[in-house]
Design a protein around this motif. Structure first.
Motif, PDB file in Angstrom:
ATOM      1  N   CYS A  87       0.952  -0.946  -0.189  1.00 56.13           N
ATOM      2  CA  CYS A  87      -0.038  -0.136  -0.300  1.00 56.13           C
ATOM      3  C   CYS A  87       0.958   1.284   0.048  1.00 56.13           C
ATOM      4  CB  CYS A  87      -0.952  -0.140   1.168  1.00 56.13           C
ATOM      5  SG  CYS A  87      -2.060   1.356   1.219  1.00 56.13           S
ATOM      6  N   TYR A 103      -3.863   9.977  -1.723  1.00 56.26           N
ATOM      7  CA  TYR A 103      -4.031   9.085  -2.824  1.00 56.26           C
ATOM      8  C   TYR A 103      -3.425   7.759  -2.122  1.00 56.26           C
ATOM      9  CZ  TYR A 103       1.003   8.815  -3.933  1.00 56.26           C
ATOM     10  OH  TYR A 103       2.238   8.588  -3.623  1.00 56.26           O
ATOM     11  N   GLU A 104      -4.267   6.538  -2.491  1.00 55.37           N
ATOM     12  CA  GLU A 104      -3.751   5.408  -2.052  1.00 55.37           C
ATOM     13  C   GLU A 104      -3.594   4.482  -3.344  1.00 55.37           C
ATOM     14  OE1 GLU A 104      -5.145   3.418   1.707  1.00 55.37           O
ATOM     15  OE2 GLU A 104      -6.438   2.205   0.306  1.00 55.37           O
ATOM     16  N   VAL A 105      -2.519   3.663  -3.466  1.00 53.49           N
ATOM     17  CA  VAL A 105      -2.261   2.488  -4.552  1.00 53.49           C
ATOM     18  C   VAL A 105      -1.986   1.387  -4.055  1.00 53.49           C
ATOM     19  CG1 VAL A 105      -1.039   1.880  -6.741  1.00 53.49           C
ATOM     20  CG2 VAL A 105      -1.546   4.421  -6.259  1.00 53.49           C
ATOM     21  N   SER A 107      -0.959  -2.660  -4.565  1.00 52.98           N
ATOM     22  CA  SER A 107      -0.545  -3.644  -5.442  1.00 52.98           C
ATOM     23  C   SER A 107      -0.211  -4.839  -4.958  1.00 52.98           C
ATOM     24  CB  SER A 107       0.743  -3.027  -6.159  1.00 52.98           C
ATOM     25  OG  SER A 107       1.594  -2.724  -5.517  1.00 52.98           O
ATOM     26  N   THR A 112      -0.813  -3.726 -10.169  1.00 57.88           N
ATOM     27  CA  THR A 112      -1.549  -2.600  -9.354  1.00 57.88           C
ATOM     28  C   THR A 112      -2.830  -2.974  -9.475  1.00 57.88           C
ATOM     29  OG1 THR A 112       0.044  -0.902 -10.267  1.00 57.88           O
ATOM     30  CG2 THR A 112      -1.943  -0.127  -9.382  1.00 57.88           C
ATOM     31  N   SER A 114      -5.436  -1.367  -7.648  1.00 59.28           N
ATOM     32  CA  SER A 114      -6.417  -0.149  -7.446  1.00 59.28           C
ATOM     33  C   SER A 114      -5.725   1.232  -7.233  1.00 59.28           C
ATOM     34  CB  SER A 114      -7.454  -0.489  -6.111  1.00 59.28           C
ATOM     35  OG  SER A 114      -6.787  -0.478  -5.143  1.00 59.28           O
ATOM     36  N   ALA A 115      -6.245   2.336  -7.449  1.00 64.06           N
ATOM     37  CA  ALA A 115      -6.020   3.578  -6.910  1.00 64.06           C
ATOM     38  C   ALA A 115      -7.297   4.244  -6.297  1.00 64.06           C
ATOM     39  CB  ALA A 115      -5.685   4.348  -8.288  1.00 64.06           C
TER      40      ALA A 115
END
Length: 308
Positions: A87, A103-105, A107, A112, A114-115
């Motif tokens: 995260c 923001y948060e990504v 993987s 990846t 989600s964003a």
């Protein structure tokens, strides 16, 4: 904030159509703590480490944490037998006790998943507060919305519990940040001022580096001895330190604590935070005057640095 890792690890196939790919999720929690305390629990890395894991079976390892606009936080969410979930959180706006945007990504295994854009609004209700979180989610794998709902819901439940047993002490000290930091992180000077008025320290071992410890006795005005053990998990020069407070050497942990240092026009704003292990310990600490005693400690720090 990491989503449910079991659902995340299963969601590795790309979403081939537009169904459920975008979602706006809303969460709200009433918290038994003022907005200023809730803010610290939401943003302070040491506090976030307490409540970040959605369930006890999940371990969250923080690799990087820099809570300021432009800073980022990177963590690994681990479940035995499953791939790690990475995260990355980046802070875009921070208005203390009012609003944060990040923001948060998410993987896993180089993919990846989600964003998201996460907006948190804080409403001060006196001794209580309300937190409203909006997540604008873009799923790059299937079933991400369900994972986010479950993961965020559990994380915010944990946050509300942690904030309700969090104690925050703050003092503006009339000395530059470098001077205050040096007095705190010098093994010779820390024992000279640490503790409330009338208390003294007797050190057994002291190593103030990351991974180090301080084993010492607090001795009260009447001679009563209170054994203490601090374990230092994070040290960022002139910014913050995080440590665990144990009852006596290698005893049970009674709080996760941190101290942060902010420059304010040549003075230093010191924030000392503690998330107690249980609500009962928090209430007991308040009952015996921990807030007043802690502020006395910070007062001794100020007298120490201004007398040098």
């Amino acid at each position: 904030m990491t989503q449910n890792p079991k659902q995340a690890s299963a969601a590795v196939a790309p979403a081939h159509d537009g169904r459920n790919r975008f979602a706006t999720l809303a969460f709200e929690r009433d918290v038994a703590a003022p907005a200023s305390v809730l803010w610290q629990a939401w943003t302070a890395p040491a506090a976030r480490a307490v409540w970040a894991a959605p369930t006890p079976s999940v371990t969250v390892e923080f690799l990087e944490a820099d809570t300021r606009v432009g800073g980022r936080e990177i963590s690994l969410c681990k479940v035995e037998g499953q791939p790690d979930i990475r995260c990355e959180c980046g802070w875009l706006e921070l208005q203390p006790a009012e609003r944060s945007v990040n923001y948060e990504v998410i993987s896993s295994e180089g993919t990846t998943q989600s964003a998201a854009l996460v907006t948190a609004d804080f409403v001060d209700l006196g001794e209580k507060s309300r937190l409203a979180v909006t997540v604008q989610l873009s799923s790059l794998a299937e079933d991400m919305e369900g994972g986010y709902r479950e993961g965020f819901g559990a994380g915010l439940d944990n946050l509300a519990s942690a904030a309700g047993r969090t104690m925050i002490l703050q003092k503006l000290i009339r000395a530059p940040r470098a001077v205050v930091w040096k007095a705190w992180m010098n093994p010779k000077t820390l024992p000279q001022w640490w503790g409330p008025d009338g208390f003294s320290c007797r050190t057994k071992r002291i190593d103030l580096r990351q991974g180090g410890e301080w084993v010492f006795d607090m001795i009260g005005p009447d001679g009563t001895v209170f054994p203490n053990h601090h374990l230092y998990g994070e040290v960022r020069t002139e910014e913050r330190l995080g440590y665990a407070l144990l009852w006596r050497e290698n005893g049970p942990k009674h709080a996760d604590a941190w101290a942060s240092f902010e420059d304010q026009d040549g003075f230093t704003k010191v924030t000392l935070g503690m998330v107690f292990s249980t609500a009962a310990e928090f209430q007991e600490a308040k009952g015996f005057g921990a807030v007043e005693l802690g502020l006395q400690t910070l007062g001794k720090l100020e007298r120490f640095v201004t007398s040098q």
